[in-house]
Design an enzyme around this catalytic site. Structure first.
Site, PDB file in Angstrom:
ATOM      1  N   ARG A  96       0.883  -1.176   0.000  1.00 21.51           N
ATOM      2  CA  ARG A  96       0.000   0.000   0.000  1.00 21.51           C
ATOM      3  C   ARG A  96       0.913   1.215   0.000  1.00 21.51           C
ATOM      4  O   ARG A  96       1.651   1.434   0.966  1.00 21.51           O
ATOM      5  CB  ARG A  96      -0.913  -0.020   1.235  1.00 21.51           C
ATOM      6  CG  ARG A  96      -1.653   1.278   1.450  1.00 21.51           C
ATOM      7  CD  ARG A  96      -2.760   1.159   2.492  1.00 21.51           C
ATOM      8  NE  ARG A  96      -3.930   0.503   1.934  1.00 21.51           N
ATOM      9  CZ  ARG A  96      -5.151   0.550   2.474  1.00 21.51           C
ATOM     10  NH1 ARG A  96      -5.350   1.206   3.595  1.00 21.51           N
ATOM     11  NH2 ARG A  96      -6.151  -0.063   1.902  1.00 21.51           N
ATOM     12  N   HIS A 123      -7.355   1.240  -6.401  1.00 20.55           N
ATOM     13  CA  HIS A 123      -7.587   0.314  -5.281  1.00 20.55           C
ATOM     14  C   HIS A 123      -8.281  -0.937  -5.842  1.00 20.55           C
ATOM     15  O   HIS A 123      -9.429  -1.223  -5.527  1.00 20.55           O
ATOM     16  CB  HIS A 123      -8.448   1.004  -4.226  1.00 20.55           C
ATOM     17  CG  HIS A 123      -8.427   0.342  -2.888  1.00 20.55           C
ATOM     18  ND1 HIS A 123      -7.596  -0.716  -2.569  1.00 20.55           N
ATOM     19  CD2 HIS A 123      -9.158   0.580  -1.765  1.00 20.55           C
ATOM     20  CE1 HIS A 123      -7.806  -1.084  -1.319  1.00 20.55           C
ATOM     21  NE2 HIS A 123      -8.748  -0.320  -0.808  1.00 20.55           N
ATOM     22  N   GLN A 126      -9.943  -3.799  -3.658  1.00 20.75           N
ATOM     23  CA  GLN A 126     -11.258  -3.426  -3.141  1.00 20.75           C
ATOM     24  C   GLN A 126     -12.324  -3.639  -4.216  1.00 20.75           C
ATOM     25  O   GLN A 126     -13.420  -4.146  -3.952  1.00 20.75           O
ATOM     26  CB  GLN A 126     -11.255  -1.964  -2.693  1.00 20.75           C
ATOM     27  CG  GLN A 126     -12.614  -1.435  -2.256  1.00 20.75           C
ATOM     28  CD  GLN A 126     -13.098  -2.015  -0.952  1.00 20.75           C
ATOM     29  OE1 GLN A 126     -12.378  -2.018   0.040  1.00 20.75           O
ATOM     30  NE2 GLN A 126     -14.327  -2.527  -0.923  1.00 20.75           N
ATOM     31  N   ASP A 205     -17.267   7.056  -1.673  1.00 24.73           N
ATOM     32  CA  ASP A 205     -16.013   6.904  -0.933  1.00 24.73           C
ATOM     33  C   ASP A 205     -15.745   8.251  -0.256  1.00 24.73           C
ATOM     34  O   ASP A 205     -16.412   9.261  -0.543  1.00 24.73           O
ATOM     35  CB  ASP A 205     -14.884   6.519  -1.912  1.00 24.73           C
ATOM     36  CG  ASP A 205     -13.532   6.292  -1.228  1.00 24.73           C
ATOM     37  OD1 ASP A 205     -13.499   6.103   0.003  1.00 24.73           O
ATOM     38  OD2 ASP A 205     -12.499   6.307  -1.943  1.00 24.73           O
ATOM     39  N   CYS A 245     -16.478   1.566   0.248  1.00 29.01           N
ATOM     40  CA  CYS A 245     -15.290   0.759   0.544  1.00 29.01           C
ATOM     41  C   CYS A 245     -14.903   0.831   2.015  1.00 29.01           C
ATOM     42  O   CYS A 245     -14.231  -0.070   2.511  1.00 29.01           O
ATOM     43  CB  CYS A 245     -14.133   1.184  -0.343  1.00 29.01           C
ATOM     44  SG  CYS A 245     -13.710   2.941  -0.197  1.00 29.01           S
ATOM     45  N   ARG A 273     -13.815  -8.691   1.309  1.00 29.45           N
ATOM     46  CA  ARG A 273     -12.400  -8.343   1.098  1.00 29.45           C
ATOM     47  C   ARG A 273     -11.509  -9.566   1.348  1.00 29.45           C
ATOM     48  O   ARG A 273     -10.570  -9.822   0.599  1.00 29.45           O
ATOM     49  CB  ARG A 273     -11.983  -7.194   2.024  1.00 29.45           C
ATOM     50  CG  ARG A 273     -12.559  -5.830   1.681  1.00 29.45           C
ATOM     51  CD  ARG A 273     -12.015  -5.330   0.344  1.00 29.45           C
ATOM     52  NE  ARG A 273     -10.577  -5.390   0.312  1.00 29.45           N
ATOM     53  CZ  ARG A 273      -9.757  -4.427   0.783  1.00 29.45           C
ATOM     54  NH1 ARG A 273     -10.271  -3.324   1.286  1.00 29.45           N
ATOM     55  NH2 ARG A 273      -8.458  -4.568   0.718  1.00 29.45           N
TER      56      ARG A 273
HETATM   57  N1  NVA Z   1      -9.932   6.694  -1.427  1.00 36.14           N
HETATM   58  C1  NVA Z   1      -9.593   6.223  -0.104  1.00 36.14           C
HETATM   59  C2  NVA Z   1      -9.852   4.745  -0.013  1.00 36.14           C
HETATM   60  C3  NVA Z   1      -9.655   4.175   1.357  1.00 36.14           C
HETATM   61  C4  NVA Z   1      -9.875   2.699   1.409  1.00 36.14           C
HETATM   62  C5  NVA Z   1      -8.149   6.559   0.219  1.00 36.14           C
HETATM   63  O1  NVA Z   1      -7.289   6.416  -0.656  1.00 36.14           O
HETATM   64  O2  NVA Z   1      -7.878   6.973   1.355  1.00 36.14           O
HETATM   65  N1   CP Z   2     -11.353  -0.297   2.248  1.00 39.05           N
HETATM   66  C1   CP Z   2     -10.088  -0.327   2.717  1.00 39.05           C
HETATM   67  O1   CP Z   2      -9.125  -0.526   1.977  1.00 39.05           O
HETATM   68  O2   CP Z   2     -10.006  -0.144   4.059  1.00 39.05           O
HETATM   69  P1   CP Z   2      -8.653   0.069   4.891  1.00 39.05           P
HETATM   70  O3   CP Z   2      -8.077   1.387   4.452  1.00 39.05           O
HETATM   71  O4   CP Z   2      -9.081   0.061   6.327  1.00 39.05           O
HETATM   72  O5   CP Z   2      -7.725  -1.050   4.565  1.00 39.05           O
END
Ligand code: NVA
Ligand code: CP
Length: 288
Positions: A96, A123, A126, A205, A245, A273
């Site tokens: 990540r 992502h 997801q 989101d 998500c 997930r």
């Molecule tokens: N768009 C959000 C998704 C979190 C799962 C982010 O990147 O923070």
């Molecule tokens: N939806 C998702 O990726 O959640 P987290 O950021 O908690 O991993």
């Protein structure tokens, strides 16, 4: 050939069906028996870390989660050297990251599959859970219309790519200046009401993704007309489902009445997930 999963478009339509079918198998193939998966995190996580760790365990393997301050991609050591090192011990690497380019560099130097656990661009892991949830709760993926209402961010990007893999119709509605820029078959719609009208799935989101915290005060008033309220959801098909998500920012992009309402499937989506990550890893590691 080592297969990586950095974007949903790394799968063909047939691959997607195979991954979703593997995700629903009750006897997980033990493709990671006696093997490890390294999980690198430059950003926080609740769902991703826990669901991937448990998916690895269910495939017989051992997950090793590594915070950024321990490895320091391009700080303590280059991405390439981290990938080469972790490939010595592990049979898969998940990461990540902020910069999607780091994932591409990890993949180029890794001899084992690299999986995108979220980047600023996409992502996709997801999106796999989202597609399984739609298949289970709408009953099909073909000829389903999903309305994404909110920031044209990494989540919108991943969902828009689903239009190329299955017959999902995706409409994306975002405030000016925050629109999805990618060229896909997704339809860009100015008015959130027009996007949601008659849709089978309504998705949103956060308005402020990880790393954008300094923009929160500027974004909040601009995004307010894109909030998913009961009134907006009522424009969708009568049996439409609501997805997010997570993490949700209650009262910002979605109100409690929708998130906790009868049409919400967000907890089934969160549970998926783990199932879809298990299916994806099994697929990447050669199970059929
Ligand atoms: N768009 C959000 C998704 C979190 C799962 C982010 O990147 O923070
Ligand atoms: N939806 C998702 O990726 O959640 P987290 O950021 O908690 O991993």
């Amino acid at each position: 050939m080592t297969r990586h999963f950095l974007e949903l478009s790394d799968l063909s339509p047939g691959d997607l069906t195979a991954v979703l079918d593997l995700s629903e198998r009750s006897d997980p193939p033990q493709v990671l028996a006696g093997k490890g998966m390294a999980l690198l995190f430059e950003k926080p996580s609740a769902r991703t870390r826990n669901s991937v760790e448990m998916a690895v365990v269910q495939l017989g393997g051992h997950p090793v989660t590594i915070r950024d301050d321990e490895v320091g991609l391009d700080i303590r050591e280059s991405c390439e050297d981290v990938a080469r090192t972790l490939s010595c011990y592990h049979h898969a690497i998940g990461a990540r990251v902020f910069d999607h380019g780091k994932l591409e560099r990890l993949a180029a130097a890794s001899s084992v599959p690299v999986v995108n656990l979220l980047s600023d661009r996409s992502h996709p892991i997801q999106a796999l859970a989202d597609l399984l949830t739609i298949r289970q709760h709408v009953g099909r993926l073909d000829d389903v219309t999903l309305a994404y209402v909110g920031d044209g961010n990494n989540m919108a990007h991943a969902l828009a790519q689903a239009t190329e893999l299955c017959c999902l119709n995706v409409r994306v509605s975002s405030p000016p200046g925050y629109r999805l820029e990618e060229a896909t078959k997704a339809e860009l719609v100015d008015d959130p009401a027009d996007a949601v009208r008659g849709a089978d799935v309504v998705y949103t989101d956060t308005w402020v993704s990880m790393g954008q915290e300094a923009e929160a005060a500027k974004r909040r008033p601009l995004f307010a007309p894109w909030r998913v309220t009961a009134e907006l959801l009522a424009l969708a098909a009568p049996d439409a489902i609501f997805l997010h998500c997570l993490p949700a920012h209650r009262g910002d992009e979605v109100v409690d009445a929708v998130l906790d309402g009868r049409q919400s499937r967000v907890w089934a989506q969160a549970a998926n997930r783990m199932h879809t990550t298990r299916g994806l890893l099994a697929f990447l590691l050669g199970a059929s």
